[in-house]
Design a protein around this motif. Sequence first.
Motif, short mmCIF file in Angstrom:
data_model
loop_
_atom_site.label_atom_id
_atom_site.label_comp_id
_atom_site.label_asym_id
_atom_site.label_seq_id
_atom_site.Cartn_x
_atom_site.Cartn_y
_atom_site.Cartn_z
N THR A 404 0.83 -1.21 0.00
CA THR A 404 0.00 0.00 0.00
C THR A 404 0.86 1.26 0.00
OG1 THR A 404 -0.22 -0.17 2.42
CG2 THR A 404 -1.99 -1.11 1.05
N TYR A 405 2.04 1.19 0.62
CA TYR A 405 2.93 2.36 0.59
C TYR A 405 3.42 2.60 -0.83
CZ TYR A 405 5.82 5.86 2.95
OH TYR A 405 6.36 7.04 3.39
N ILE A 406 3.70 1.52 -1.55
CA ILE A 406 4.11 1.65 -2.95
C ILE A 406 2.99 2.28 -3.77
CG2 ILE A 406 4.59 0.31 -5.05
CD1 ILE A 406 6.20 -1.62 -3.26
N LEU A 407 1.73 1.84 -3.54
CA LEU A 407 0.59 2.44 -4.25
C LEU A 407 0.55 3.96 -4.05
CD1 LEU A 407 -2.37 -0.05 -3.59
CD2 LEU A 407 -1.29 0.46 -5.79
N HIS A 408 0.78 4.37 -2.81
CA HIS A 408 0.73 5.80 -2.51
C HIS A 408 1.88 6.54 -3.20
CE1 HIS A 408 -0.64 8.85 0.77
NE2 HIS A 408 -0.32 9.46 -0.36
N LEU A 409 3.08 5.99 -3.13
CA LEU A 409 4.25 6.62 -3.77
C LEU A 409 4.05 6.72 -5.29
CD1 LEU A 409 7.21 4.94 -1.85
CD2 LEU A 409 6.29 7.23 -1.50
N GLN A 410 3.49 5.68 -5.88
CA GLN A 410 3.26 5.70 -7.33
C GLN A 410 2.25 6.79 -7.71
OE1 GLN A 410 2.18 1.57 -7.88
NE2 GLN A 410 4.24 1.01 -8.60
N ASN A 411 1.26 7.02 -6.85
CA ASN A 411 0.29 8.07 -7.13
C ASN A 411 0.94 9.45 -7.04
OD1 ASN A 411 -2.52 8.67 -7.80
ND2 ASN A 411 -2.56 9.71 -5.81
N ILE A 412 1.86 9.63 -6.09
CA ILE A 412 2.58 10.90 -5.99
C ILE A 412 3.40 11.13 -7.25
CG2 ILE A 412 4.43 12.11 -4.74
CD1 ILE A 412 3.34 10.79 -2.17
N LEU A 413 4.05 10.08 -7.75
CA LEU A 413 4.82 10.19 -9.01
C LEU A 413 3.90 10.58 -10.16
CD1 LEU A 413 7.22 7.13 -8.71
CD2 LEU A 413 7.91 9.53 -8.88
N ARG A 414 2.70 10.00 -10.20
CA ARG A 414 1.75 10.35 -11.26
C ARG A 414 1.36 11.82 -11.19
NH1 ARG A 414 -3.55 11.26 -11.74
NH2 ARG A 414 -3.92 10.82 -9.51
N LEU A 415 1.10 12.31 -9.98
CA LEU A 415 0.72 13.72 -9.82
C LEU A 415 1.86 14.64 -10.24
CD1 LEU A 415 -1.14 13.53 -6.36
CD2 LEU A 415 -2.18 13.81 -8.62
N LEU A 416 3.09 14.26 -9.92
CA LEU A 416 4.25 15.07 -10.33
C LEU A 416 4.37 15.11 -11.85
CD1 LEU A 416 6.92 13.94 -7.70
CD2 LEU A 416 6.08 16.27 -8.00
N ASP A 417 4.11 13.99 -12.49
CA ASP A 417 4.23 13.92 -13.95
C ASP A 417 3.10 14.66 -14.65
OD1 ASP A 417 6.54 12.41 -13.79
OD2 ASP A 417 5.48 10.49 -13.89
N GLN A 418 1.92 14.62 -14.03
CA GLN A 418 0.73 15.14 -14.71
C GLN A 418 0.46 16.62 -14.43
OE1 GLN A 418 -2.52 12.42 -14.29
NE2 GLN A 418 -4.04 13.80 -15.19
N TYR A 419 0.90 17.11 -13.27
CA TYR A 419 0.56 18.49 -12.88
C TYR A 419 1.81 19.27 -12.49
CZ TYR A 419 -4.09 16.41 -12.53
OH TYR A 419 -5.26 15.74 -12.79
N GLU A 420 2.13 20.29 -13.25
CA GLU A 420 3.27 21.14 -12.94
C GLU A 420 3.05 21.92 -11.65
OE1 GLU A 420 6.34 21.62 -14.24
OE2 GLU A 420 5.91 19.81 -15.41
#
Length: 501
Positions: A404-420
């Motif tokens: 579940t920690y990996i799921l959360h970290l991956q979502n943070i990476l997605r937000l960084l990639d998608q939103y400046e």
Amino acid sequence: MQFFDKLNFLMNITQASNKELAAALSVDRSLISLMRSGKRGLSHKGENSKRMAHFFAQRVTAQYQRHALSEMLGKTALRSPMPIEVLADYLEKWLLGEPGMVRGLIEGIESIPVQAEPSPSSAPTPVLDNKTTFFYGEEGRQEVMRRMMQILREAELPSSVLVVSDDNLEWLLSNYMLTKQLQADLLELMNRGITFHQIMPAMNFINRYTEAMQFWLPMYATGQMKVYYYPRLRDNLYRRSTIIVPGLCVRTSTAIGLGSSSDITMFSTDPELVKAFTVQFQEHIALCRPALFIHRDPAESIPCFLEMFSAHCGETIQMVNSLSINTIPRELFERCIRDVEDPNWKMTYQMYLDELPRFEARLQQGPFIDMSTLATAEEVRAGTVYIASPHKAGSSHLAYTPETYILHLQNILRLLDQYENYHFLPYQEEKQDYNLIVNEGGIALLIHTSDPILVLDIRRPEMVLACREHLLRKAEKIGYEGIQRTKVRMELKALIRELQE
């Protein structure tokens, strides 16, 4: 003021030698020389800061030393005798960094006791019925406060006490034992159900305002205080503070500027005078605005969080002691709603799940700076990292698993990639028992995350601005734009790989 300036000041007023301080810290004298010259600092980790503070606290015994220390730290309380451990705590926090108003708020909220200490016993003070009496100076204020507390202890309690705080509390804080006794008495009254209505002082002198806030914070934490401020400018010539117990008594003090020697304090139990001051207070508070709201029940604080993260709140910046609840992915929210037992947290997770589309729409409109503490892989595997709240062992909150920690970290990476506009800053300071969230819409939330749990919903513009500046300075010191975004992505990916092993 730099650390070496503070160290040299303490060395001078205590007439301590490098050899004596080195012996107290169990270090070489050359290290003290480097510290005094500014070539070495004082680490936040380890015991050296505590030992140094304790060393100086033991040597600050003379009245002139106390007064010099009080002026330098901007704390009236340091003028009076107090336990060595208390003084050492003040000194350690000062040596490690500039307090400021926000730091003072944080120190105050972190030191709120889980349970109120019993009120120290005090000798009865004669109270004159239906009389109006005048007292003078600091001693006069202290005497009147003792009389008022006796009336409140002995009489049938009113529903509320009315307070106008327009002074610096020097008359109170200069007496350490009286300060502690009065706090204990007030907490006891609040535990019996009494409500206080307070109009806060002007913010013309930040150090004194911060001291007053720190004094009142334990009472705010009860949820039994309604806090207001007057929004117009005032000069610093006349300062008047009033405490009214409707139907029982009134105390009002007037002074010129910040001085206490010229204070005139009136104390009266005359029913007509008490009634007149009560009406005056009602007229005064009608011109004021709420300064802050205190929430002790997590369910009560949900509306202020919804307002905080609304789409039109401008820039938002937060410093939280876990991965933030805003960035939890949908799949993890659904698991939390299914597995958590606490109905309040079920409702909280559902609320944030429903808000996900609006949160991401909000990232398209303005900056969101997310300073969050990253756990280590060892902490996650040990099951000691809680989802959205790092409450102590025995809490009903759910702990992360590596998955579940990996799921959360991956979502943070997605937000960084998608939103400046989204900036993630791994925050590496020692574990803290508070979160601080601020937006440009005029709201600051200071959340105490261990017992007693509470949320300070701050609305006074000057306080919100100070909180925002406090967080922006921390964010700029860490860095969050340009190459720093790339470094953060690399750090998150490295932690994911470590958790997958």
